[in-house]
Write a protein that holds these residues in place. Sequence first.
Motif, PDB file in Angstrom:
ATOM      1  N   SER A 170       5.097  -1.123 -13.111  1.00  0.00           N
ATOM      2  CA  SER A 170       5.731  -2.563 -12.531  1.00  0.00           C
ATOM      3  C   SER A 170       4.526  -3.275 -11.906  1.00  0.00           C
ATOM      4  N   LEU A 171       4.702  -4.417 -11.871  1.00  0.00           N
ATOM      5  CA  LEU A 171       3.867  -5.219 -11.234  1.00  0.00           C
ATOM      6  C   LEU A 171       3.363  -4.797  -9.845  1.00  0.00           C
ATOM      7  N   VAL A 172       4.220  -4.396  -8.997  1.00  0.00           N
ATOM      8  CA  VAL A 172       3.819  -4.281  -7.740  1.00  0.00           C
ATOM      9  C   VAL A 172       2.910  -2.685  -7.761  1.00  0.00           C
ATOM     10  N   GLU A 173       3.361  -1.940  -8.378  1.00  0.00           N
ATOM     11  CA  GLU A 173       2.693  -0.653  -8.570  1.00  0.00           C
ATOM     12  C   GLU A 173       1.354  -0.811  -9.110  1.00  0.00           C
ATOM     13  N   MET A 174       0.994  -1.736 -10.090  1.00  0.00           N
ATOM     14  CA  MET A 174      -0.160  -1.937 -10.610  1.00  0.00           C
ATOM     15  C   MET A 174      -1.100  -2.831  -9.726  1.00  0.00           C
ATOM     16  N   CYS A 175      -0.430  -3.566  -8.699  1.00  0.00           N
ATOM     17  CA  CYS A 175      -1.202  -4.376  -7.691  1.00  0.00           C
ATOM     18  C   CYS A 175      -1.789  -3.247  -6.649  1.00  0.00           C
ATOM     19  N   ILE A 176      -0.720  -2.310  -6.224  1.00  0.00           N
ATOM     20  CA  ILE A 176      -1.154  -1.422  -5.387  1.00  0.00           C
ATOM     21  C   ILE A 176      -2.203  -0.781  -5.698  1.00  0.00           C
ATOM     22  N   LYS A 177      -2.377   0.000  -6.921  1.00  0.00           N
ATOM     23  CA  LYS A 177      -3.138   0.717  -7.525  1.00  0.00           C
ATOM     24  C   LYS A 177      -4.639   0.019  -7.723  1.00  0.00           C
ATOM     25  N   LYS A 178      -4.382  -1.248  -7.793  1.00  0.00           N
ATOM     26  CA  LYS A 178      -5.963  -2.052  -7.921  1.00  0.00           C
ATOM     27  C   LYS A 178      -6.364  -2.273  -6.625  1.00  0.00           C
ATOM     28  N   VAL A 179      -5.469  -2.488  -5.539  1.00  0.00           N
ATOM     29  CA  VAL A 179      -6.264  -2.342  -4.235  1.00  0.00           C
ATOM     30  C   VAL A 179      -6.653  -1.046  -3.883  1.00  0.00           C
ATOM     31  N   ALA A 180      -6.018  -0.189  -4.038  1.00  0.00           N
ATOM     32  CA  ALA A 180      -6.583   1.199  -3.896  1.00  0.00           C
ATOM     33  C   ALA A 180      -7.937   1.638  -4.476  1.00  0.00           C
ATOM     34  N   ASP A 181      -8.193   1.071  -5.712  1.00  0.00           N
ATOM     35  CA  ASP A 181      -9.476   1.160  -6.475  1.00  0.00           C
ATOM     36  C   ASP A 181     -10.304   0.652  -6.070  1.00  0.00           C
ATOM     37  N   ASN A 182     -10.056  -0.416  -5.279  1.00  0.00           N
ATOM     38  CA  ASN A 182     -11.162  -1.311  -4.597  1.00  0.00           C
ATOM     39  C   ASN A 182     -11.184  -1.587  -3.125  1.00  0.00           C
ATOM     40  N   ILE A 183     -10.745  -0.319  -2.583  1.00  0.00           N
ATOM     41  CA  ILE A 183     -10.490  -0.222  -1.151  1.00  0.00           C
ATOM     42  C   ILE A 183     -11.842  -0.448  -0.252  1.00  0.00           C
ATOM     43  N   ASN A 184     -12.869   0.068  -0.860  1.00  0.00           N
ATOM     44  CA  ASN A 184     -14.127  -0.272  -0.066  1.00  0.00           C
ATOM     45  C   ASN A 184     -14.350  -1.806  -0.042  1.00  0.00           C
ATOM     46  N   ASP A 185     -13.846  -2.581  -0.874  1.00  0.00           N
ATOM     47  CA  ASP A 185     -14.238  -4.030  -0.962  1.00  0.00           C
ATOM     48  C   ASP A 185     -12.883  -4.913  -0.038  1.00  0.00           C
ATOM     49  N   ILE A 186     -12.191  -4.190   0.616  1.00  0.00           N
ATOM     50  CA  ILE A 186     -10.754  -5.039   1.225  1.00  0.00           C
ATOM     51  C   ILE A 186     -11.258  -4.934   2.481  1.00  0.00           C
ATOM     52  N   GLU A 187     -11.231  -6.078   3.141  1.00  0.00           N
ATOM     53  CA  GLU A 187     -11.322  -6.338   4.521  1.00  0.00           C
ATOM     54  C   GLU A 187     -10.167  -6.192   5.519  1.00  0.00           C
ATOM     55  N   GLU A 188      -8.967  -6.585   4.792  1.00  0.00           N
ATOM     56  CA  GLU A 188      -7.494  -6.362   5.665  1.00  0.00           C
ATOM     57  C   GLU A 188      -6.610  -6.547   4.610  1.00  0.00           C
ATOM     58  N   PHE A 189      -5.347  -6.017   5.099  1.00  0.00           N
ATOM     59  CA  PHE A 189      -4.484  -6.156   4.181  1.00  0.00           C
ATOM     60  C   PHE A 189      -3.317  -7.125   4.017  1.00  0.00           C
ATOM     61  N   GLY A 190      -3.529  -7.987   5.334  1.00  0.00           N
ATOM     62  CA  GLY A 190      -2.885  -9.100   5.444  1.00  0.00           C
ATOM     63  C   GLY A 190      -1.436  -8.744   6.024  1.00  0.00           C
ATOM     64  N   ASP A 191      -0.166  -9.450   5.589  1.00  0.00           N
ATOM     65  CA  ASP A 191       1.210  -9.294   6.153  1.00  0.00           C
ATOM     66  C   ASP A 191       1.910  -8.410   4.886  1.00  0.00           C
ATOM     67  N   LEU A 192       1.233  -7.346   4.536  1.00  0.00           N
ATOM     68  CA  LEU A 192       1.827  -6.251   3.446  1.00  0.00           C
ATOM     69  C   LEU A 192       2.976  -5.660   4.397  1.00  0.00           C
ATOM     70  N   PRO A 193       4.391  -5.446   3.578  1.00  0.00           N
ATOM     71  CA  PRO A 193       5.387  -4.934   4.378  1.00  0.00           C
ATOM     72  C   PRO A 193       5.024  -3.294   4.570  1.00  0.00           C
ATOM     73  N   SER A 194       6.051  -2.832   5.220  1.00  0.00           N
ATOM     74  CA  SER A 194       5.738  -1.436   5.665  1.00  0.00           C
ATOM     75  C   SER A 194       5.770  -0.409   4.437  1.00  0.00           C
ATOM     76  N   GLN A 195       6.707  -0.941   3.519  1.00  0.00           N
ATOM     77  CA  GLN A 195       6.926   0.206   2.583  1.00  0.00           C
ATOM     78  C   GLN A 195       5.797   0.107   1.578  1.00  0.00           C
TER      79      GLN A 195
END
Length: 608
Positions: free
Chosen positions: A209-234
């Motif tokens: 699913s698009l949501v799962e692909m986006c989550i895994k892409k974020v996890a793959d580039n976790i060292n380049d992420i500065e903040e998650f923003g307003d992501l919901p709790s789930q």
Amino acid sequence: MCMISVDVVLSINMSPRENRRQTRNQIRGPHSALTDFLAANNISAAQIRDDHQRRLRDAERQTTGEVLPSQSEDGSRESPGDSSEQSKKRRRNEATTLAKIKQSKEFARRKARRTDPKNDDDLIAREMMCERSRPVPGQLDNCEICSKRFTVTPYSKTGYNGGLLCTRCSKSMKDDAKMAQAKKQGARISRRQNQSNLLDGVAQQGALSLVEMCIKKVADNINDIEEFGDLPSQLLRRLSQILSKRRALDPRTLNLFLRPELDTIDIYDSAKLETHDFQKIFTSMPALVNVNLRFAGQIKDSVFEYMLGRELKIKRLQLDATNLVSDSYWRRLFKILGPQLEILKLSNLDFSLNDETVKVMCGCCTTLRRLKLNQCWKIGDDSLQALSSLNSLEHLSLDLTRETKNESILEVVSSIGPRLRTLSLEGFPNADDELLQVIHHSCDSLRKLRLSNNSVCTDKGFRRLFTGWSNPSLEFVDFSSMRDLDNSDLDSPEGVIGLASEGFVSLMEHSGTTIRKLNISSCRHISRDAFEHVFSGGKIYPNLRELDISFHTVMDDYLIGKILQCCPAIKKLVAFACFNVRDVRIPAGVALIGGLKAQGTIVFEGTS
């Protein structure tokens, strides 16, 4: 006067010994197969040598800049000094060569591969003739791409326009071809990732699913992420699960989950966090209500003292491996937060949480609805007696290490059983059929029942439990490892030990229509006839999604097929050590774990 040759005279004048010596010197060995082939086809080695030397001379003339034969408009080569007769002869020879090329199989294959209808037969034939007239190995030629002069070898590659390429351009073209092929094939899931997904019960069909692909892409580039923003709790919870599985949760990535407005923190792997990191959690999130910290080995008394000083409104608390916290601070925690706690889950405690601490917990946590004590080493009979006073409990899960008396657990079940919706008991080796009888009489609201790792309860006890039971149909059942330790002792006077054929049939008759998850692994005394009776034709279990039948030696391809027919909603089927399950065909979307061979999609009665 007759003429006599000099050879004849010499041979006559020679002595017999000299004549034999001369004859012996003229003896030659047998002809090779190549020599015979060349002689049979009128091929001259001298002519081959002369042609080779001529090509070398032509290459040298190209190097020195001499004028070579030019090519006419129709493609035939002409020399400046050629006469009209020579030109006509050359054109006739070229026309003959083109006609032979057009009749070859290679010409037909190339013409069939061409998709452009404008391609002329003469053009294709001339391309093939030019390829045949390329420089031979050892000659010099210009690279088609970079025009660099290089020596032709048998391994020289052909460019896109038919010319030869130098070594560097050949390697570049090969790399481009590999990249294009990889891009065409697309991403492929590795075997290791596929097996990991199967163990998680995921049999992925098609793209994520698009949501799962986006989550895994974020996890793959976790060292380049500065903040998650307003992501919901789930989504934050899902990211925490992925990062914990990859062992990537550290003090830096922890900061991404700390947001003051959130009331939930879920960290499934806190092994890389230090004491001050846990204090930072309670500082940055003052509105915490739900706290879930696993593998939190660096939580100490100072963290508990800091947390209790913040006056947090925690209602759901789950801690794992917090062995550096003393019993005195556990008691302080229960006294301060106990009246507001609704859910408490503690696991893997081998240093603290003794019977006295559990008594304080039961006296202070009067509003507990869910309690889970898993692998708490110091809990014994006194703790069980204290648990019987928790009148508000609806969900109880116990997995003890110390051996307890059967009377202690009977008192707990008989006291709080009428209000229980979930009962999970592991690590009670002394529990017998009397426990099953108490459950039958006291529990009438259960949705989940787990009894495992026991070798005392009998099959008759399980049959009596489900026969005439006023409890509604169960949704979750786990009777794993309820069996006799002696596999050959099936005719004991007390009956079969563990869940066997009669108990299994009674279970499915009572809860088969609503059961969603069933674990009967290692209940090896269930017979093949019982499986055939439960999963016979016409019986449907519409809600069964997960089934664990590991270590059942009677299970084979036929029974697996019957299970798949009777369980249309099944998604996960675990069959470890079922060695007769070999060539079963699994429907799309079903994860078979442990089968020796899982083939393609099976079709049942015309449906897939």
